[in-house]
Design an enzyme around this catalytic site. Sequence first.
Site, short mmCIF file in Angstrom:
data_model
loop_
_atom_site.label_atom_id
_atom_site.label_comp_id
_atom_site.label_asym_id
_atom_site.label_seq_id
_atom_site.Cartn_x
_atom_site.Cartn_y
_atom_site.Cartn_z
N CYS A 98 3.21 -11.62 -1.38
CA CYS A 98 3.46 -10.39 -0.62
C CYS A 98 3.25 -10.63 0.88
O CYS A 98 2.20 -11.13 1.29
CB CYS A 98 2.55 -9.28 -1.09
SG CYS A 98 2.82 -7.71 -0.24
N ASN A 209 12.52 -16.14 -9.42
CA ASN A 209 12.65 -14.73 -9.05
C ASN A 209 13.34 -14.64 -7.69
O ASN A 209 13.21 -15.52 -6.86
CB ASN A 209 11.24 -14.10 -8.98
CG ASN A 209 11.20 -12.76 -8.29
OD1 ASN A 209 10.49 -12.58 -7.31
ND2 ASN A 209 11.95 -11.80 -8.78
N GLY A 231 13.90 -8.21 -10.29
CA GLY A 231 13.18 -7.20 -9.53
C GLY A 231 14.00 -5.94 -9.34
O GLY A 231 14.15 -5.12 -10.25
#
Length: 338
Positions: A98, A209, A231
């Site tokens: 993040c 991802n 996602g």
Amino acid sequence: MKQEKKLSRRLSVAPMMDWTDRHCRMFHRQITRHTWLYTEMVTTGALLHGDVPRHLDFSDEEHPVALQLGGSEPADLAKSAKLGEQWGYDEINLNCGCPSERVQKGAFGACLMKESTLVADCVKAMRDAVQVDVTVKHRIGVDDVTSYDFMRDFVGTVADAGCETFIVHARNAILQGLSPKENREIPPLRYEFAYRLKQDFPELEIIVNGGIKTLQEVDTHLAHVDGVMLGREAYHNPYLMAEFDARYYGDDASPRSRSDVIQAMIPYIREQLARYGSKGEKGGGLKLNSITRHMLGLMSGLPHARGFRQTLSDSRQLALGDPDLLLQALQRMQPLAA
């Protein structure tokens, strides 16, 4: 055991802040029985000094489900991981990807990729505390560090601490100058980094991802790595997952129709409203919209989908707290609802 792990994580839905809460996960579970689901990131501070049930409570039907933690203190992560295991989560995942400023101020998230030894210490502390898998989700680089060697060395150091599963968001994290949203869109995707990682560490479980939208793309990635994590596409076009169980897990049970998914959610919504009370009631605190907002994409790509979304977004109807609003929205989809 290792083979079972690979099969279970072959498809997963990414941890997404403000999106993948327990209601979202329950909705996704009505569409796919086997896909691995992840919580939003929960910080160690929220668990050690906050309302644990609010952050960790979930429904048994959500399994397999993983708790993603945010933190950088090994002892705090170990205590938080233990809480997650006690609450019944199947996996504890450490966020090393993040890029938000708030997360950077806490010295965790993507900036941890610069401190592989600390991440290894965190992983070891968590693994010592729990029996369930401890995994790491990370980027391929940070800021202007774009070499494959940087990521390879990070993974190698953390793997030496016992981590066997790495989820690779195949973009760099830009810590200054880009918002979290821009960080999901602007840095170029480099899936080949994840592919090389699997070649260099064949004993590890590598999951890719980032920007994956179609079943064909999933198939392409699975030729190179062990798993694929979706996602935003899973959130905005959730019925894409209806094919996952048969296609990737060999489950020959018929997938639920969109109508069946709606029918399955109504008892859950009633139970939640009965448990927590509708917003506005004394002691209440649950808005119908807190569940239905995750369902707006269910009819994505179909005629009359706009009417479905409009009905589920009608503030006056939502304020009534009646789950039958879902049936009204379904009626806008005629003849699908017939």
